[in-house]
Design a protein around this motif. Structure first.
Motif, PDB file in Angstrom:
ATOM      1  N   VAL A  44      47.192  34.702  26.301  1.00 20.18           N
ATOM      2  CA  VAL A  44      46.053  35.617  26.404  1.00 20.18           C
ATOM      3  C   VAL A  44      46.025  36.241  27.788  1.00 20.18           C
ATOM      4  CG1 VAL A  44      44.611  34.400  24.727  1.00 20.18           C
ATOM      5  CG2 VAL A  44      44.520  33.728  27.129  1.00 20.18           C
ATOM      6  N   ARG A  45      45.304  37.346  27.905  1.00 16.67           N
ATOM      7  CA  ARG A  45      45.065  37.971  29.193  1.00 16.67           C
ATOM      8  C   ARG A  45      43.571  38.286  29.305  1.00 16.67           C
ATOM      9  NH1 ARG A  45      47.232  44.182  28.910  1.00 16.67           N
ATOM     10  NH2 ARG A  45      46.297  44.164  30.977  1.00 16.67           N
ATOM     11  N   ARG A  46      43.102  38.472  30.531  1.00 17.21           N
ATOM     12  CA  ARG A  46      41.664  38.642  30.756  1.00 17.21           C
ATOM     13  C   ARG A  46      41.282  40.116  30.798  1.00 17.21           C
ATOM     14  NH1 ARG A  46      39.358  36.191  36.187  1.00 17.21           N
ATOM     15  NH2 ARG A  46      39.885  38.276  36.957  1.00 17.21           N
ATOM     16  N   ASP A 106      38.506  42.568  32.289  1.00 18.01           N
ATOM     17  CA  ASP A 106      37.513  42.563  33.376  1.00 18.01           C
ATOM     18  C   ASP A 106      36.547  43.730  33.230  1.00 18.01           C
ATOM     19  OD1 ASP A 106      38.783  40.391  34.390  1.00 18.01           O
ATOM     20  OD2 ASP A 106      39.669  41.388  36.119  1.00 18.01           O
ATOM     21  N   ARG A 154      33.955  38.821  31.411  1.00 20.58           N
ATOM     22  CA  ARG A 154      35.409  38.686  31.359  1.00 20.58           C
ATOM     23  C   ARG A 154      35.859  37.878  30.146  1.00 20.58           C
ATOM     24  NH1 ARG A 154      36.000  37.041  37.793  1.00 20.58           N
ATOM     25  NH2 ARG A 154      35.641  39.141  38.626  1.00 20.58           N
ATOM     26  N   TYR A 193      38.662  36.865  27.154  1.00 16.78           N
ATOM     27  CA  TYR A 193      40.113  36.749  27.059  1.00 16.78           C
ATOM     28  C   TYR A 193      40.559  37.171  25.664  1.00 16.78           C
ATOM     29  CZ  TYR A 193      40.136  34.036  31.392  1.00 16.78           C
ATOM     30  OH  TYR A 193      40.002  33.648  32.699  1.00 16.78           O
ATOM     31  N   THR A 194      41.777  37.672  25.573  1.00 20.94           N
ATOM     32  CA  THR A 194      42.334  38.051  24.279  1.00 20.94           C
ATOM     33  C   THR A 194      43.846  38.202  24.406  1.00 20.94           C
ATOM     34  OG1 THR A 194      42.156  39.617  22.430  1.00 20.94           O
ATOM     35  CG2 THR A 194      42.135  40.551  24.643  1.00 20.94           C
ATOM     36  N   TYR A 232      44.056  43.961  23.502  1.00 22.54           N
ATOM     37  CA  TYR A 232      43.393  44.174  24.794  1.00 22.54           C
ATOM     38  C   TYR A 232      42.414  45.341  24.752  1.00 22.54           C
ATOM     39  CZ  TYR A 232      42.740  45.174  29.755  1.00 22.54           C
ATOM     40  OH  TYR A 232      42.181  45.425  30.978  1.00 22.54           O
TER      41      TYR A 232
END
Length: 268
Positions: free
Chosen positions: A173-175, A177, A228, A230-231, A236
């Motif tokens: 996953v990536r955050r 913001d 924030r 995550y996914t 995204y």
């Protein structure tokens, strides 16, 4: 040279040359078709053996180059040209071309190193050489990237390998913001609870790691909440836009006033 000799030259010599030229063209067409088939079969075989698509396309490009060189040498041999002398000529020309095209050789070497180090693979979403997008192919000399606005972009392997590489697909996953600016008087604790509940309902936002909704900053306008979630990188932008909508919706349903900078009054 009399007329009979000219007729003999035209009918025999030029006739034989025309046949050879026609045969050479036929060899080239058939050879190119066979090379395409062999390359495709080799890549399919590597795919069936679960060889990484990036490596498969790279090896397929090398195989195609080698077979095309062999085809050219074979056609020249058919015309009676000494391929050994021609190979020596190619080697000599290769040195001169190598000096002139050192950048191309650098791209080739960089591509080979990337195949060993594997900083990314086909299908990864990356930032390479200042270009952000999905990797379509790692070629002999350049990496093909499809940008989010659907533009196919080629980046030289030397630039890719010599610059910073960011692989957004390397982690599960990536955050995302985002921030929410609150007006003076809005309780940030209550706001964070409402936002946390709304963000958790967004599709493709996992429970673990849980979305981060925290107090980020305090300014003259009020408080700033960091939102924030995550996914996975495939979702995204969907989560990015849904988060913006969730912030606006929560603010509207809660009746928060529009944030305005605080006015300072100076007594006279």
């Amino acid at each position: 040279m009399n007329l009979q000799d000219i007729q003999h030259f035209v009918t025999v010599t030029l006739g034989e040359l025309a046949i050879k030229v026609a045969a050479a063209i036929l060899f080239w067409i058939v050879g190119r078709w066979l090379i395409g088939r062999v390359t495709a079969m080799a890549q399919n075989a590597m795919g069936r053996n679960q060889i990484d698509p990036t490596l498969g396309k790279y090896l397929g490009s090398i195989l195609s180059v080698i077979l095309n060189v062999a085809l050219v040498l074979g056609i020249l041999g058919y015309f009676g040209i000494q391929t050994t002398s021609f190979a020596a000529l190619i080697a000599g020309a290769g040195v001169a071309i190598g000096v002139a095209w050192s950048g191309m050789l650098g791209n080739f070497a960089a591509g080979a190193f990337m195949m060993v180090l594997r900083p990314f693979k086909v299908g990864d979403f990356v930032s390479v050489g200042g270009v952000v997008g999905t990797v379509r192919e790692l070629g002999l000399f350049a990496t093909t990237v499809l940008t989010p606005d659907n533009v196919v972009t080629l980046v030289g392997n030397g630039k890719v390998f010599g610059d910073t590489i960011q692989n957004f697909s390397a982690m599960p996953v990536r955050r995302v913001d985002r921030t929410a600016q609150l007006a003076v008087g809005v309780d940030p604790v209550t706001a964070m609870a409402l936002l946390r509940e709304a963000i958790a309902k967004i599709p493709n936002v996992p429970e673990s790691p849980a979305p981060e909704v925290t107090l980020l900053d305090i300014n003259l306008t009020g408080t700033v909440i960091a939102v924030r979630p995550y996914t996975h990188t495939d979702h995204y932008w969907q989560v990015y836009f849904d988060t913006n909508e969730a912030i606006v919706r929560v603010a509207g349903e809660a009746g928060w006033p529009a944030p305005m900078p605080a006015t300072r009054f100076v007594s006279g």
